[in-house]
Write a protein that holds these residues in place. Sequence first.
Motif, PDB file in Angstrom:
ATOM      1  N   GLY A  74      25.225  17.543  57.468  1.00 49.71           N
ATOM      2  CA  GLY A  74      25.723  17.831  56.957  1.00 49.71           C
ATOM      3  C   GLY A  74      27.037  18.046  56.982  1.00 49.71           C
ATOM      4  O   GLY A  74      28.267  18.577  56.142  1.00 49.71           O
ATOM      5  N   LEU A  75      27.734  18.225  58.345  1.00 43.96           N
ATOM      6  CA  LEU A  75      28.717  19.040  58.358  1.00 43.96           C
ATOM      7  C   LEU A  75      30.198  17.581  58.859  1.00 43.96           C
ATOM      8  O   LEU A  75      30.947  18.225  58.327  1.00 43.96           O
ATOM      9  CB  LEU A  75      28.636  19.758  60.169  1.00 43.96           C
ATOM     10  CG  LEU A  75      28.508  20.925  59.773  1.00 43.96           C
ATOM     11  CD1 LEU A  75      28.265  21.301  61.287  1.00 43.96           C
ATOM     12  CD2 LEU A  75      29.138  22.709  59.730  1.00 43.96           C
ATOM     13  N   ALA A  76      29.431  17.206  58.846  1.00 43.35           N
ATOM     14  CA  ALA A  76      30.429  15.985  58.635  1.00 43.35           C
ATOM     15  C   ALA A  76      31.145  16.070  57.775  1.00 43.35           C
ATOM     16  O   ALA A  76      32.010  15.223  56.762  1.00 43.35           O
ATOM     17  CB  ALA A  76      29.772  14.513  59.267  1.00 43.35           C
ATOM     18  N   GLY A  77      29.701  15.288  56.892  1.00 38.82           N
ATOM     19  CA  GLY A  77      29.516  15.013  54.887  1.00 38.82           C
ATOM     20  C   GLY A  77      30.659  15.571  54.189  1.00 38.82           C
ATOM     21  O   GLY A  77      31.894  15.369  53.718  1.00 38.82           O
ATOM     22  N   ASP A  78      30.222  17.238  54.688  1.00 31.91           N
ATOM     23  CA  ASP A  78      31.473  18.326  54.097  1.00 31.91           C
ATOM     24  C   ASP A  78      32.510  18.238  54.183  1.00 31.91           C
ATOM     25  O   ASP A  78      33.677  18.029  53.206  1.00 31.91           O
ATOM     26  CB  ASP A  78      30.920  19.488  53.715  1.00 31.91           C
ATOM     27  CG  ASP A  78      29.810  19.690  53.629  1.00 31.91           C
ATOM     28  OD1 ASP A  78      29.072  19.393  52.491  1.00 31.91           O
ATOM     29  OD2 ASP A  78      29.064  20.911  53.886  1.00 31.91           O
TER      30      ASP A  78
END
Length: 216
Positions: A74-78
């Motif tokens: 989630g952090l990477a995609g955001d």
Amino acid sequence: MIRTVEVREARELLDHLLPLIASPWLYVVVFAIVAIDGFIPAMPSDPVVIGLAALSASGPPDVVMLAAVVITGGLAGDRVAYLLGRTAGHRVRNPKLVMAKQKAERALRRHGGGAILVGRFLPYGRTATAMTAGSAGLPPSRFTLHTTLAAVAWATYAIGLGRLGGETFARSPLLGAAFGIALGMVIGGAYTLVERRRAKTAAEEPEPELVASGRR
């Protein structure tokens, strides 16, 4: 929230993932699915995570590892969506994403970085709020703080739904996965109805200007 048009695709993905259920490669694939969903909102990460969490109630995958890859994905995609917003946010043409982006702009005006947390649970909201935060100049430190909170909250929500389904139908993991996904759809539908009623009232209210320096 689960986007109902993606449930069929999610089931197909789950079918492909089942042979990897006890393999470390499963976590790599889940990381990729959740990350890509952050900037290409056609990847059905919600029901996939719920379904795998339901299966974890009676066996693999390991729920702690699942939570870790969901949060980091989630952090990477955001972060990718945020950077895209800073460099090419004005080029968005997808009608649904454009509409979500407009809503995200209004939410950021009212709530600042906190809108990222709310947007994480809305259809197309994750991508829209992250891109809008980038194009509006929300400081990276504030974006990182709120997107981390959003990733943890969403992982808790999705895995919690899945575990509930898995525990409810302990003798039938696949039925538990279907139950968790269906419950997520019900919650998403109820939330959408509430938001539509609220939007009718908020549409006539004046909107304050978004001042990036005021969000530092």
